[in-house]
Design a protein around this motif. Structure first.
Motif, PDB file in Angstrom:
ATOM      1  N   PHE A 186     -10.284   6.209   2.124  1.00  0.00           N
ATOM      2  CA  PHE A 186      -9.342   6.326   3.209  1.00  0.00           C
ATOM      3  C   PHE A 186      -9.980   6.630   4.658  1.00  0.00           C
ATOM      4  O   PHE A 186      -9.617   5.931   5.697  1.00  0.00           O
ATOM      5  CB  PHE A 186      -8.432   7.584   3.085  1.00  0.00           C
ATOM      6  N   PHE A 187     -11.050   7.197   4.600  1.00  0.00           N
ATOM      7  CA  PHE A 187     -11.860   7.524   6.148  1.00  0.00           C
ATOM      8  C   PHE A 187     -12.496   6.367   6.403  1.00  0.00           C
ATOM      9  O   PHE A 187     -12.440   5.969   7.603  1.00  0.00           O
ATOM     10  CB  PHE A 187     -12.642   8.449   5.979  1.00  0.00           C
ATOM     11  N   VAL A 213      -1.407   1.705  -2.532  1.00  0.00           N
ATOM     12  CA  VAL A 213      -0.172   1.516  -1.661  1.00  0.00           C
ATOM     13  C   VAL A 213      -0.446   1.555  -0.103  1.00  0.00           C
ATOM     14  O   VAL A 213       0.136   0.731   0.486  1.00  0.00           O
ATOM     15  CB  VAL A 213       0.932   2.605  -2.161  1.00  0.00           C
ATOM     16  N   ALA A 214      -1.198   2.613   0.376  1.00  0.00           N
ATOM     17  CA  ALA A 214      -1.407   2.767   1.931  1.00  0.00           C
ATOM     18  C   ALA A 214      -2.203   1.481   2.308  1.00  0.00           C
ATOM     19  O   ALA A 214      -1.704   1.181   3.387  1.00  0.00           O
ATOM     20  CB  ALA A 214      -2.156   3.998   1.916  1.00  0.00           C
ATOM     21  N   VAL A 231      -2.016  -3.580   5.719  1.00  0.00           N
ATOM     22  CA  VAL A 231      -2.291  -4.907   5.840  1.00  0.00           C
ATOM     23  C   VAL A 231      -1.207  -5.898   5.820  1.00  0.00           C
ATOM     24  O   VAL A 231      -1.392  -7.014   5.896  1.00  0.00           O
ATOM     25  CB  VAL A 231      -3.494  -5.499   4.833  1.00  0.00           C
ATOM     26  N   THR A 232      -0.075  -5.253   5.347  1.00  0.00           N
ATOM     27  CA  THR A 232       1.252  -5.962   5.379  1.00  0.00           C
ATOM     28  C   THR A 232       1.948  -5.607   6.573  1.00  0.00           C
ATOM     29  O   THR A 232       2.624  -6.566   7.248  1.00  0.00           O
ATOM     30  CB  THR A 232       2.045  -5.755   4.002  1.00  0.00           C
ATOM     31  N   THR A 281       4.417   1.638   3.464  1.00  0.00           N
ATOM     32  CA  THR A 281       3.767   2.469   4.081  1.00  0.00           C
ATOM     33  C   THR A 281       4.506   4.027   4.040  1.00  0.00           C
ATOM     34  O   THR A 281       3.826   5.135   3.791  1.00  0.00           O
ATOM     35  CB  THR A 281       3.716   2.535   5.752  1.00  0.00           C
ATOM     36  N   LEU A 282       5.913   3.873   3.992  1.00  0.00           N
ATOM     37  CA  LEU A 282       6.710   4.993   3.540  1.00  0.00           C
ATOM     38  C   LEU A 282       6.570   5.537   2.256  1.00  0.00           C
ATOM     39  O   LEU A 282       6.340   6.948   1.974  1.00  0.00           O
ATOM     40  CB  LEU A 282       8.188   4.556   3.814  1.00  0.00           C
TER      41      LEU A 282
END
Length: 124
Positions: free
Chosen positions: A8-9, A74-75, A80-81, A105-106
């Protein structure tokens, strides 16, 4: 930092670097038409991804779950979408990618909400 926290980071760091380059390009050309997409790259890509990475670093029990890995995928796919989708929407060439990216994103944020709730109840 390692594992999901680092994923993530590091993704956030790549996003902010690209966001800075994009911002400089917009400033140099005087064309700010895509500033909405640039803003989402920085907010969702840098701020959100980096903060989530810090959370997973501070909460290793959460980072070691399969849900954390699913969360990252998912994130990332959402990010990227979403950003190219906003570019398409601003250029009026379609909104499908923006809608898909927004939804993903949700979902990623809902996964994070569940993760935080699950691990908030556990004793340290």
């Amino acid at each position: 930092m390692k594992g999901v926290a680092l994923w993530f980071f590091a993704t956030g760091t790549v996003a902010v670097t690209l966001g800075m380059i994009w911002g400089i390009q917009m400033s140099a050309t005087g064309n700010h038409m895509l500033s909405g997409a640039h803003a989402h790259l920085n907010l969702v890509g840098w701020a959100t991804m980096a903060l989530i990475g810090l959370y997973y670093h501070a909460t290793p029990a959460a980072a070691e779950t399969v849900l954390a890995r699913v969360h990252y995928v998912v994130a990332l796919v959402g990010l990227v979408t979403l950003v190219p989708g906003i570019v398409q929407a601003l250029r009026q060439t379609g909104e499908t990618l923006a809608k898909v990216g927004s939804f993903l994103t949700l979902i990623a944020m809902l996964i994070f909400l569940v993760t935080v709730a699950m691990h908030a109840r556990k004793p340290a």
